[in-house]
Scaffold this motif. Structure first.
Motif, PDB file in Angstrom:
ATOM      1  N   GLU A 209      -3.369  10.784   4.606  1.00  0.00           N
ATOM      2  CA  GLU A 209      -4.400  10.010   3.909  1.00  0.00           C
ATOM      3  C   GLU A 209      -4.471   8.666   4.630  1.00  0.00           C
ATOM      4  O   GLU A 209      -3.591   7.820   4.451  1.00  0.00           O
TER       5      GLU A 209
ATOM      6  N   ARG B  90       4.434   5.604  -5.613  1.00  0.00           N
ATOM      7  CA  ARG B  90       4.511   5.525  -7.076  1.00  0.00           C
ATOM      8  C   ARG B  90       3.508   6.460  -7.741  1.00  0.00           C
ATOM      9  O   ARG B  90       3.795   7.051  -8.789  1.00  0.00           O
ATOM     10  N   LEU B  91       2.325   6.586  -7.142  1.00  0.00           N
ATOM     11  CA  LEU B  91       1.309   7.471  -7.701  1.00  0.00           C
ATOM     12  C   LEU B  91       1.780   8.923  -7.722  1.00  0.00           C
ATOM     13  O   LEU B  91       1.288   9.729  -8.515  1.00  0.00           O
ATOM     14  N   ARG B  92       2.742   9.235  -6.845  1.00  0.00           N
ATOM     15  CA  ARG B  92       3.296  10.593  -6.790  1.00  0.00           C
ATOM     16  C   ARG B  92       4.643  10.683  -7.499  1.00  0.00           C
ATOM     17  O   ARG B  92       5.349  11.697  -7.395  1.00  0.00           O
ATOM     18  N   GLY B  93       5.018   9.612  -8.176  1.00  0.00           N
ATOM     19  CA  GLY B  93       6.279   9.605  -8.910  1.00  0.00           C
ATOM     20  C   GLY B  93       7.493   9.536  -8.009  1.00  0.00           C
ATOM     21  O   GLY B  93       8.590   9.964  -8.399  1.00  0.00           O
TER      22      GLY B  93
ATOM     23  N   GLU C  21       2.608   1.813  -3.376  1.00  0.00           N
ATOM     24  CA  GLU C  21       1.679   2.280  -4.391  1.00  0.00           C
ATOM     25  C   GLU C  21       1.412   3.777  -4.238  1.00  0.00           C
ATOM     26  O   GLU C  21       1.351   4.513  -5.230  1.00  0.00           O
ATOM     27  N   ARG C  22       1.308   4.221  -2.996  1.00  0.00           N
ATOM     28  CA  ARG C  22       1.082   5.652  -2.764  1.00  0.00           C
ATOM     29  C   ARG C  22       2.275   6.476  -3.248  1.00  0.00           C
ATOM     30  O   ARG C  22       2.110   7.561  -3.822  1.00  0.00           O
TER      31      ARG C  22
ATOM     32  N   GLN D 284       0.827  -1.210   0.000  1.00  0.00           N
ATOM     33  CA  GLN D 284       0.000   0.000   0.000  1.00  0.00           C
ATOM     34  C   GLN D 284       0.859   1.257   0.000  1.00  0.00           C
ATOM     35  O   GLN D 284       0.596   2.218  -0.737  1.00  0.00           O
TER      36      GLN D 284
END
Length: 308
Positions: free
Chosen positions: A263, A211-214, A208-209, A205
């Motif tokens: 979050e 990676r979503l922000r690069g 993934e967070r 988890q």
């Protein structure tokens, strides 16, 4: 030829008369006599010489006896095995649990189940949830309690509870507020479940967070056990992530501070089994016991661990 015929034949052979065999089998004398007669007709031989007092087995009866005994025993053993499974008198349960099961009031799951069903063999496997999921999918384990997310292909998943994941540090200021992913990426981290690595559901988890922000997330230290990680955190050597249930357990270091994520992040505990497969009675009983123990022993978490 039927098993009933062979059973009647063996009883007559053992007791020496149709009357005694009928009494043993709780049948009528005429029924036993007819079953043996039908067997003789099918085989084309005489199995008994009917004497005035006792049945005398022929050579054919002597030759048939071991084969009849084996056939009847095989069927009875099968019946006994099925009855044992359904009555929880025997059998084996193969069940997986999340690695940190002790923090979820499951430490004495094996003892409680064994006390209630002492004749059932129990194989309780406590490894990382990602590996538990794979073992269930391949049939090595029948079912298990594990943390989501996992690869769900070939699995039936029933979420039960959610447990908040917190950031743990001995050096971060108390008033620093919720933790952002950017701060986690920049921090010196110690992460546990080193063997599972990024397959670990909680790590997954977090990754993934990022990676979503690069962003790239790399721990400074990896260890296998949460206790080892927390020792390093308590010493101020690094920070980590940990579920709220662990932070509220007896013995959690007083110097470690915990913070929510900006979050919110949660571990979801679920009951998982192989898709399309019915659980054996023993495994079903163990799963029910595990779920009930969670509900009964974690009342203080209602509101933090919510039903899925």
């Amino acid at each position: 030829m039927t098993i009933t015929q062979l059973t009647a034949f063996l009883a007559a052979l053992e007791h020496g008369s149709f009357t005694a065999a009928a009494s043993h089998l709780e049948m009528t004398q005429a029924s036993v006599s007819e079953l043996v007669a039908r067997l003789e007709r099918e085989l084309g031989v005489t199995l008994f010489t009917r004497g005035s007092r006792r049945l005398v087995p022929t050579e054919a009866a002597v030759e048939l006896r071991p084969h009849a005994t084996q056939a009847v025993s095989a069927v009875q053993n099968g019946i006994d095995t099925i009855h044992a499974l359904t009555s929880l008198d025997r059998g084996t349960v193969t069940f997986g649990v999340l690695r940190n099961a002790a923090y979820y009031a499951l430490a004495d799951l094996a003892e409680t189940f064994h006390h209630r069903h002492p004749n059932v063999r129990l194989r309780l496997v406590g490894i990382n949830s990602a590996h538990v999921a794979r073992s269930i999918a391949t049939g090595e384990l029948e079912a298990g309690l594990l943390v989501l997310p996992v690869d769900e292909e070939g699995l039936e998943v029933r979420p039960l509870f959610r447990d908040e994941v917190l950031y743990a540090s001995a050096t971060r200021p108390l008033d620093a507020g919720p933790v952002t992913v950017e701060e986690v990426v920049d921090a010196k981290l110690v992460l546990y479940d080193a063997f599972a690595g990024w397959d670990d559901p909680t790590r997954r988890q977090l990754l993934e967070r990022a990676r979503l922000r690069g962003l790239t997330l790399e721990p400074a230290v990896e260890v296998e056990n949460v206790e080892t990680a927390l020792s390093l955190v308590a010493a101020g050597a690094a920070d980590t992530i940990v579920s709220r249930s662990i932070t509220e357990a007896e013995g959690f270091a007083a110097g470690i501070r915990t913070f929510p994520f900006a979050e919110p992040m949660h571990d979801t505990i679920a009951l998982v089994q192989r898709e399309g497969m019915l659980l054996s009675p023993a495994t079903q009983r163990l799963a029910e016991l595990a779920e009930r123990m969670l509900r009964e022993r974690l009342p203080e978490h209602q509101g933090r661990i919510a039903l899925g």
